[in-house]
Design an enzyme around this catalytic site. Structure first.
Site, PDB file in Angstrom:
ATOM      1  N   LYS A 101      64.700 -82.375 -34.283  1.00 25.83           N
ATOM      2  CA  LYS A 101      63.950 -82.893 -33.133  1.00 25.83           C
ATOM      3  C   LYS A 101      64.548 -82.489 -31.782  1.00 25.83           C
ATOM      4  O   LYS A 101      63.820 -82.326 -30.811  1.00 25.83           O
ATOM      5  CB  LYS A 101      63.828 -84.412 -33.213  1.00 25.83           C
ATOM      6  CG  LYS A 101      62.770 -84.876 -34.200  1.00 25.83           C
ATOM      7  CD  LYS A 101      62.428 -86.337 -34.011  1.00 25.83           C
ATOM      8  CE  LYS A 101      61.329 -86.775 -34.954  1.00 25.83           C
ATOM      9  NZ  LYS A 101      61.826 -86.943 -36.358  1.00 25.83           N
ATOM     10  N   GLU A 123      57.510 -92.654 -26.707  1.00 29.91           N
ATOM     11  CA  GLU A 123      57.550 -93.791 -27.609  1.00 29.91           C
ATOM     12  C   GLU A 123      58.420 -93.403 -28.797  1.00 29.91           C
ATOM     13  O   GLU A 123      58.694 -92.216 -29.027  1.00 29.91           O
ATOM     14  CB  GLU A 123      56.134 -94.123 -28.119  1.00 29.91           C
ATOM     15  CG  GLU A 123      55.625 -93.237 -29.246  1.00 29.91           C
ATOM     16  CD  GLU A 123      55.384 -91.792 -28.846  1.00 29.91           C
ATOM     17  OE1 GLU A 123      55.169 -91.529 -27.648  1.00 29.91           O
ATOM     18  OE2 GLU A 123      55.436 -90.928 -29.746  1.00 29.91           O
ATOM     19  N   SER A 388      65.296 -80.611 -42.700  1.00 35.96           N
ATOM     20  CA  SER A 388      65.036 -81.009 -41.311  1.00 35.96           C
ATOM     21  C   SER A 388      66.107 -81.912 -40.716  1.00 35.96           C
ATOM     22  O   SER A 388      66.280 -81.935 -39.501  1.00 35.96           O
ATOM     23  CB  SER A 388      63.661 -81.664 -41.202  1.00 35.96           C
ATOM     24  OG  SER A 388      63.541 -82.742 -42.111  1.00 35.96           O
TER      25      SER A 388
HETATM   26  C1  LIG Z   1      61.002 -86.997 -37.495  1.00 35.11           C
HETATM   27  C2  LIG Z   1      61.499 -86.283 -38.660  1.00 35.11           C
HETATM   28  C3  LIG Z   1      60.623 -85.572 -39.529  1.00 35.11           C
HETATM   29  C4  LIG Z   1      59.139 -85.579 -39.370  1.00 35.11           C
HETATM   30  O1  LIG Z   1      58.652 -84.973 -38.204  1.00 35.11           O
HETATM   31  P1  LIG Z   1      57.907 -83.569 -38.222  1.00 35.11           P
HETATM   32  O2  LIG Z   1      57.314 -83.496 -36.864  1.00 35.11           O
HETATM   33  O3  LIG Z   1      56.881 -83.606 -39.303  1.00 35.11           O
HETATM   34  O4  LIG Z   1      58.931 -82.534 -38.471  1.00 35.11           O
HETATM   35  C5  LIG Z   1      61.170 -84.866 -40.581  1.00 35.11           C
HETATM   36  N1  LIG Z   1      62.489 -84.854 -40.812  1.00 35.11           N
HETATM   37  C6  LIG Z   1      63.368 -85.523 -40.011  1.00 35.11           C
HETATM   38  C7  LIG Z   1      64.811 -85.463 -40.327  1.00 35.11           C
HETATM   39  C8  LIG Z   1      62.895 -86.259 -38.910  1.00 35.11           C
HETATM   40  O5  LIG Z   1      63.765 -86.921 -38.124  1.00 35.11           O
END
Ligand SMILES: *Cc1c(COP(=O)(O)O)cnc(C)c1O
Length: 405
Positions: A101, A123, A388
């Site tokens: 993010k 938010e 992610s």
């Molecule tokens: C917020 C988050 C997601 C989901 O958000 P996307 O916009 O779909 O990528 C996925 N993995 C992690 C670790 C997150 O913090």
């Protein structure tokens, strides 16, 4: 590459179009006042963000502050336990703050600074977006207002503490159910009043134009790095690419690097407890076309056509729609969207931790779980997974609910 009459060599020039549409999805369905604010951001994006100065500054920040490029790791033991398919992960868990993010939050906050804004507004539900934006605001010396429902404030105490330590102002929202939806409404209302001095920072490839495009572009660093690294490591492209899809930003980030390649691409949505409405958040699999939060996409609706209640064990994935570009790629068939449930996800969480020494976020564990299933089906070849984020934020919850496996 041509796919279903779409020329992927020129894809990023054509999508979205000037009005922010990916085919019929996307656009900007907001009040006239907000529309003006969005047009100001669009114009700034096209002039500032394409300038050499902005790009060089963002590159420097990614290297010196975020610690990019993040590596790709080969999962030797997990691959061996499944068969002959080679599994790899792109390590966004090693990006500063522990997830992808920050890639778009640093871009959005840098844009705010170049536009002469004093404040960023957003938010947050689980608090992940709030923490990433508060980090970016601290770095650039911007004020930061994060709107959060009082229910979420109680549930997400560590992230609330992080935001406050970073100097953000956490604004408690007590209306309605006092969760994410009310926080979105309150943040939008505040932005309408403050847009001359502030910029709204959306947390995924969602919302009105230009956000789905802008967030994708800021996240595309993941795909650009991954493609180069994978070829350097193995001499070829992966056969398949897998990422989890909530709003869809980490997925669009890595997918964008491979859309024009002969690579099978999979987006993984949370099936939660099962396929009954209210038990999952698999909008692309079970949803229909509709407009919410300022854009047209595929969404899960209740009997009145309003956004349906959704559930996932991963709080970052429980959103009743997905970004418009995902809806477009879904209809085209360029990306396949499929699901894994909570059980498969928790199993993958422990397998990756035990066999590779990487504790993944529960969101990312969805992608790992799907890749493990896909590997069995494929029998040979290679799969690149976008990891992610890291799972530190989820450990207490998992131990309490599932115990140690
Ligand atoms: C917020 C988050 C997601 C989901 O958000 P996307 O916009 O779909 O990528 C996925 N993995 C992690 C670790 C997150 O913090």
């Amino acid at each position: 590459m041509n796919f279903n009459n779409i020329e992927f060599d020129t894809y990023f020039k054509n999508y979205p179009d000037a009005d922010g549409f990916f085919g019929k999805y996307g656009g900007s369905y907001v009040s006239p006042e907000l529309k003006k604010a969005m047009e100001e951001i669009t114009e700034a994006y096209f002039t500032i963000c394409k300038s050499r100065r902005f790009i060089n500054e963002l590159r420097r920040i990614r290297k010196e502050f975020q610690g990019r490029p993040t590596p790709i790791s080969y999962l030797e033991r997990l691959s061996g336990s499944i068969g002959n398919v080679q599994l790899y992960v792109k390590r966004e868990d090693l990006n500063h703050t522990g997830a992808h993010k920050l890639n778009h939050c640093m871009g959005e906050a840098l844009l705010a600074k170049y536009m002469g804004k004093k404040k960023v507004i957003a938010e947050t539900g689980a608090g992940q977006h709030g923490v990433a934006l508060a980090t970016a605001a601290a770095y650039f010396g911007l004020e930061c207002d994060i709107y959060m429902g009082s229910v979420d404030i109680k549930k997400q105490a560590p992230n609330v503490a992080r935001m406050k330590i970073l100097g953000a102002n956490v604004v408690e929202v007590t209306e309605g159910l006092a969760t994410l939806k009310e926080a979105v409404d309150a943040a939008f209302a505040a932005y309408c009043k403050e847009y001359k001095d502030a910029i709204y920072c959306i947390g995924s490839v969602l919302g009105p134009h230009p956000f789905p495009m802008m967030v994708r572009d800021f996240q595309s660093v993941v795909g650009i790095e991954a493609r180069e690294q994978f070829i350097e490591m193995t001499g070829e492209l992966p056969d398949a690419l897998v990422a989890c899809v909530g709003g869809g930003s980490n997925a669009m980030g890595i997918f964008s690097g491979f859309l024009n390649d002969p690579v099978d691409i999979y987006g993984v949505e949370p099936l939660g407890r099962g396929p009954k409405l209210g038990d999952h958040a698999a909008s692309l699999k079970y949803g229909t076309e509709g407009i919410m939060h300022g854009f047209n996409s595929i969404m899960l609706k209740d009997e009145n056509g309003e956004p349906a209640p959704v559930y996932s064990v991963a709080s970052g994935l429980d959103y009743p729609s997905s970004g418009p570009e995902h809806a477009f790629l879904h209809d085209l068939g360029r990306v396949k969207y499929d699901v894994v449930d909570d059980e498969e996800t928790i199993d993958a969480f422990f397998k990756l931790s035990r066999m590779e020494g990487i504790i993944p976020a529960i969101e990312s564990s969805h992608a790992v779980a799907y890749a493990m299933k896909l590997a069995k089906e494929m029998g040979k070849g290679s799969i690149l997974i976008n990891l992610s984020g890291r799972g530190d934020k989820d450990m207490d919850y998992i131990i309490e609910r599932y115990g140690i496996r």
